[in-house]
Design an enzyme around this catalytic site. Structure first.
Site, mmCIF file in Angstrom:
data_model
loop_
_atom_site.group_PDB
_atom_site.id
_atom_site.type_symbol
_atom_site.label_atom_id
_atom_site.label_comp_id
_atom_site.label_asym_id
_atom_site.label_seq_id
_atom_site.Cartn_x
_atom_site.Cartn_y
_atom_site.Cartn_z
ATOM 1 N N THR A 173 0.889 -1.378 0.075
ATOM 2 C CA THR A 173 -0.048 0.182 0.097
ATOM 3 C C THR A 173 0.821 0.898 0.110
ATOM 4 O OG1 THR A 173 -1.753 -1.244 1.364
ATOM 5 C CG2 THR A 173 -1.954 1.329 1.175
ATOM 6 N N GLY A 225 -0.605 -3.161 5.832
ATOM 7 C CA GLY A 225 -0.332 -4.383 6.599
ATOM 8 C C GLY A 225 -1.547 -5.310 6.320
#
Lengths: 306, 306
Positions: A173, A225
Site C-alpha cells: 500500500t 499491513g
C-alpha cells in the site's frame, strides 16, 4: 509560517531482508513523492492537495503497488482502491475495485468534493471518473512486467499460492498524511491490494477509519499491513480515539495500537501519522516500512528498516 | 441461564408523521423478526445466529428496505449491502453491491466464516455466494410493486429527485444486535440503500465500524440514517470506544454520539445497541426509529415513535 509536516509510506514487508527489489529505487521513489507533496505545503496550499500529490507520485511510480505496478488478483486483473479524508469537516471520499483510472486517489478526491456520496466502486466508479474529466487508460498501462511475471509464476507453481506460515509477505500500500499551515490535517491511502486476492475483494485502504483517517482534533493516519485485521480493528480511527479519549500523544497512541492492544492476534501492520502540532509518528510490527517524513522544523528523513 | 438480549431496528424516518405506510405492518414485521432471533438465543445458540435470523426475517419481509423490497437505485436496479460482526474475536464479514442473493446477511456471514477476506462486492460476491450453496434468484424477486412505483414516479417527476430541505427522508436499513448466554455479542446490518442512489455507491451499512460493530469488551451496535455521516463519523466503533476509553454506560455513549458530539452538523441517525451485561439502548435524532427489544429480564417492547 505555522508548522507544516508531511509523512508518507510505500508499503511494509515482513521478510527479514526487507527488500522486494532494489532498496535504492524505493528510497528514490519515496523522495520523489515526499518532495512533490512538500512543495505544495511549502507554497501554502492545503494538506489535502499535498497528500494527493504525494500519493499520486507513488501511484505513477511502477515500483509501488498502487496505480501502475498494482499487484494482480486471482484472475490476473488490476483492481485498485483508494481513500482520502480531510480533518476539518471530516469530509472523505473512497473508491474500490477500479481499473483504467490512472490515479485512484484523484477519483477518491473528486468523490470527496462531490458531497452526494462517500464511496463508489467498480465500473460505475470508472464511469464517474470519466464523467469528471479523468481519462480511462488501457488496462496494459497498469500491468508492469514484474507483476505479470509474478502472476504467471503463481499460475505455474501451486505452492506459491498456499498460505505458508513464515512466508515473506509484502504489503504494497502507499499513503500520505499532512498538516498544512492553516492547521488542517489530511490522510490518503491507495493500493492494488495483495497479489492473487479474490476478484471483488475490498480491503482496508479504501475504508474510512481502517486504512485512512484524519481529524483536526487529533491526527491523520494512513495504514498498511494485514488488511483484514486493519478493517476489523479500525486501526486509523482507533489511534485517533486513543488520543482524543485517553489524552495519549501520537506516538503513544500508534505504539499502543500496533504493539499492545492486540497482543493476542499479533497482526502485521504499520502506520504513518502526523498530529495537529506537526509531530510525525511511525509504528510498525512488520520488519520494514518504506517511509519518509519532513517538516519545516525537521529535515527529510527516509528509512525502510527498523 | 445467563442474560440473553436482542434488539433490532427496521429503519428510521425524519418525516413528522413517522409513517411510510401502515404502522401495524411495521410492528408486525419487527415482532416476527425479533421472535425469530430470540428463539435462537433462548435455545442456547449464538448471538451471531440470532442476529442472522432476525436480519434475515426483515430481508425476507417486503415492507423493509433490505432483501426483497430494497429501494431501487438511479438505474432502477437493486444493489444491496450487509455486514455482520462477532464480538469475541472481532471477526467480521461484509458484502456490497449485490443483487440476486436472497439474504445478503447470509452472504456476509459466509464471508466472515471464511477468514481469507472480510469484504466482497459486486458480481464476484454473487459468484462467491452461489459457489457456497446460495441460490441466485431472478432480479424480479427483489423489486416490489411499491418500490417500482416509487421509482417510476421519480422518473416522471423531476421535483421528486431534487434534494429539498425538510423533505421527508426514510432510512430503510434493518439491523440487529444480540448478547448470548456465553457472553458473546454480535451485530448485523443490511440495506437496499437510499432510493435513487448512484449505481456503484457503497453506504455505511456494510462498513465495519460505521453501520455495524461488535466487541465483547463493550457493546454491539447497528446504525441507520444519513449514510455519509455514519461512515465519516464511524458511529458504531466510536460508541464502543466511548465506553472503552471513557467508561461511559451504553446509553450515555449512544446519546453522546447521536446528540452531543456532532452538534455542528446535526446528522440524522439512529442506533440500536446492547452491551455485555445485556442492557439495550436506542438513540436517534430522526423523528422515528422502528425498533424492538427483548431479554430474559425484560419483556418484548416494540416502538416506532419517540
Amino acid at each position: 509560517m505555522g508548522k507544516i509536516a508531511l509523512a508518507i509510506h510505500g508499503g511494509a514487508n515482513s521478510g527479514s531482508d526487507c527488500s522486494t527489489g532494489n532498496i535504492l529505487l524505493y528510497e528514490r521513489g519515496l523522495e520523489q513523492a515526499i518532495t512533490a507533496g512538500y512543495n505544495i505545503l511549502f507554497q501554502g496550499r492545503s494538506a489535502i492537495d499535498a497528500v494527493h500529490a504525494a500519493v499520486m507520485a507513488m501511484e505513477d511510480n511502477p515500483i509501488f503497488n498502487a496505480g501502475t505496478g498494482s499487484a494482480l488478483n486471482e484472475k490476473g486483473e488490476v483492481q485498485m482502491e483508494a481513500a482520502i479524508m480531510e480533518g476539518r469537516y471530516l469530509h472523505a471520499g473512497s473508491v474500490a475495485l477500479v481499473d483504467q483510472i490512472k490515479n485512484p486517489i484523484s477519483l477518491a478526491k473528486a468523490i470527496m468534493e462531490d458531497s452526494s456520496q462517500s464511496m463508489l466502486a467498480g465500473q460505475a466508479a470508472v464511469e464517474y471518473a470519466t464523467g469528471h474529466g479523468m481519462m480511462a487508460l488501457h488496462k496494459d498501462y497498469f500491468i508492469t512486467n514484474h507483476q505479470r511475471e509474478s502472476f504467471l509464476k503463481s499460475q505455474d507453481d501451486a505452492a506459491y499460492r498456499l498460505p505458508i506460515d513464515g512466508k515473506k509477505k509484502a504489503y504494497g500500500t502507499v499513503g500520505a498524511v499532512a498538516l498544512d499551515k492553516y492547521g488542517n490535517l489530511a490522510a490518503g491511502t491507495s493500493t492494488g491490494g495483495p497479489a492473487l486476492k479474490k476478484s471483488g475483494r475490498i480491503g482496508d485502504s479504501c475504508i474510512i477509519g481502517a486504512g485512512c483517517y484524519a481529524n483536526n482534533k487529533t491526527c491523520a493516519v494512513s495504514a498498511t499491513g494485514d488488511s483484514e485485521y486493519i478493517m476489523r480493528l479500525l486501526v486509523a480511527h482507533d489511534i485517533s480515539n486513543i488520543m482524543e479519549y485517553r489524552g495519549a500523544t501520537l506516538q503513544e497512541a500508534c505504539d499502543y495500537k500496533i504493539f499492545e492492544k492486540h497482543k493476542d492476534c499479533r497482526p502485521e501492520m504499520g502506520v504513518v501519522s502526523v498530529d495537529s502540532l506537526g509531530n510525525a509518528a511511525f509504528s510498525f510490527s512488520t520488519n520494514c516500512l518504506c517511509r519518509a517524513s519532513i517538516s519545516n522544523y525537521q529535515p527529510l528523513c527516509i528509512a525502510i528498516q527498523k
